[in-house]
Design a protein around this motif. Sequence first.
Motif, PDB file in Angstrom:
ATOM      1  N   ALA A 254      -2.491   3.094   3.146  1.00 55.40           N
ATOM      2  CA  ALA A 254      -3.234   4.310   2.795  1.00 55.40           C
ATOM      3  C   ALA A 254      -2.282   5.462   2.482  1.00 55.40           C
ATOM      4  O   ALA A 254      -2.519   6.247   1.551  1.00 55.40           O
ATOM      5  CB  ALA A 254      -4.175   4.690   3.938  1.00 55.40           C
ATOM      6  N   ALA A 255      -1.195   5.554   3.247  1.00 52.92           N
ATOM      7  CA  ALA A 255      -0.241   6.647   3.041  1.00 52.92           C
ATOM      8  C   ALA A 255       0.437   6.549   1.683  1.00 52.92           C
ATOM      9  O   ALA A 255       0.557   7.547   0.962  1.00 52.92           O
ATOM     10  CB  ALA A 255       0.798   6.646   4.161  1.00 52.92           C
ATOM     11  N   VAL A 256       0.894   5.352   1.305  1.00 49.80           N
ATOM     12  CA  VAL A 256       1.583   5.235   0.014  1.00 49.80           C
ATOM     13  C   VAL A 256       0.593   5.329  -1.146  1.00 49.80           C
ATOM     14  O   VAL A 256       0.933   5.860  -2.214  1.00 49.80           O
ATOM     15  CB  VAL A 256       2.434   3.946  -0.079  1.00 49.80           C
ATOM     16  N   ASN A 257      -0.631   4.852  -0.949  1.00 45.17           N
ATOM     17  CA  ASN A 257      -1.634   4.995  -2.009  1.00 45.17           C
ATOM     18  C   ASN A 257      -1.914   6.469  -2.296  1.00 45.17           C
ATOM     19  O   ASN A 257      -2.105   6.867  -3.451  1.00 45.17           O
ATOM     20  CB  ASN A 257      -2.933   4.293  -1.611  1.00 45.17           C
ATOM     21  N   ALA A 258      -1.928   7.281  -1.236  1.00 36.81           N
ATOM     22  CA  ALA A 258      -2.184   8.714  -1.408  1.00 36.81           C
ATOM     23  C   ALA A 258      -1.057   9.406  -2.160  1.00 36.81           C
ATOM     24  O   ALA A 258      -1.255  10.489  -2.720  1.00 36.81           O
ATOM     25  CB  ALA A 258      -2.387   9.374  -0.047  1.00 36.81           C
ATOM     26  N   ARG A 259       0.128   8.778  -2.186  1.00 39.87           N
ATOM     27  CA  ARG A 259       1.275   9.321  -2.925  1.00 39.87           C
ATOM     28  C   ARG A 259       1.483   8.585  -4.251  1.00 39.87           C
ATOM     29  O   ARG A 259       2.561   8.643  -4.819  1.00 39.87           O
ATOM     30  CB  ARG A 259       2.545   9.203  -2.072  1.00 39.87           C
ATOM     31  N   ASP A 260       0.433   7.894  -4.729  1.00 44.29           N
ATOM     32  CA  ASP A 260       0.519   7.129  -5.974  1.00 44.29           C
ATOM     33  C   ASP A 260       1.618   6.079  -5.893  1.00 44.29           C
ATOM     34  O   ASP A 260       2.341   5.827  -6.857  1.00 44.29           O
ATOM     35  CB  ASP A 260       0.758   8.055  -7.174  1.00 44.29           C
ATOM     36  N   GLY A 261       1.729   5.448  -4.711  1.00 44.98           N
ATOM     37  CA  GLY A 261       2.764   4.456  -4.494  1.00 44.98           C
ATOM     38  C   GLY A 261       2.271   3.038  -4.696  1.00 44.98           C
ATOM     39  O   GLY A 261       1.191   2.797  -5.245  1.00 44.98           O
TER      40      GLY A 261
END
Length: 251
Positions: A213-220
Motif C-alpha cells: 500500500a505504501a509503495v502504491n501510494a508513491r506510484d511505485g
Amino acid sequence: MAETPVLPPPPPIDDSCALFLDVDGTLLDFALRPDAVDVPEPLGPALEALHQRLGGALALISGRSLRTLDTLLAMPVLPASGLHGLERRHGRFGHRAPQPPRSLSLVLAEAMNVAARHPGAVVEDKGSAIALHWRAAPNASDELRAFAHAALPRLPGYRLQPGNDVVELRPAAYQGRRADKGAAILAFMDEPPFAGRRPVFAGDDITDEAGFAAVNARDGVSVLVGPPRTSAAHFGLAGTGQVHAWIGVGR
C-alpha cells in the motif's frame, strides 16, 4: 468461485529506483523452523552488487530482528528494518526497538509451555516481540492462536500480527507512530539516497500488505511473491527462484 488472477511480472529493476525486499518467503525459502533457513551462497554478493548499483538505495524489510538478519546474511552494511518496522538501521537515521514490558517474559514462558505440548511448534523470542510458529506442527495452530488472543490484554500497546503459519505478539507503534512495513518504507523514502526515487517492494506475506500500500501510494512497484491471492500488489513472481533471477542472483 472465481480464481484469483495471476499478476504480471514486474518490470526490470531500474537503476533509479529505491528497492525494498522482504526476506523470508521472498529472498529465502521457508523452513520448518525459522533458524533452519538456507541462505544460498550467491545471494550475498548479488545484494551487495545491487546495493552498489542503486547508489545505496536498497533496504531489507523484515519481520526478523536486525540482529538475526545480520547473523543470517552477514551484511550489516545494508539499510534494514526489523520486527515489522519496530527497529530500523540507516546510518545516522533509524531507531532501536522499544523495551518490552515485564509481562512479556511471563507470556513468553507460558507460550513455551503451550508449544511444548506440540512437537515441532516453535516459540521465537524476538526481544520486544514473541512469534508462535506451527509450520512443523499444523495441529497446534488453533491452540497457539487462542493463547495469543488470550495473552494480548496483558500486553498494553501490543497487537496480534498474523503471518504464514505464525502469529506474533508485538508492539503496535513506536514512539506514538504506527509500526509496520509500510511505515518503515516511507521513513526510508524521506531519507537519502532513497528520497526522490520510485519505490519498489517485493514481499510474500500478509505482513507485507502495508508495504504494498505504501509503495502504491508513491506510484511505485509492488510485487507479490508466491501463489496468487487477494493482495494490493500490482505485480507477481511465483517464488524465491524468480525473485533471485529478477535481482540478479548468480549472474
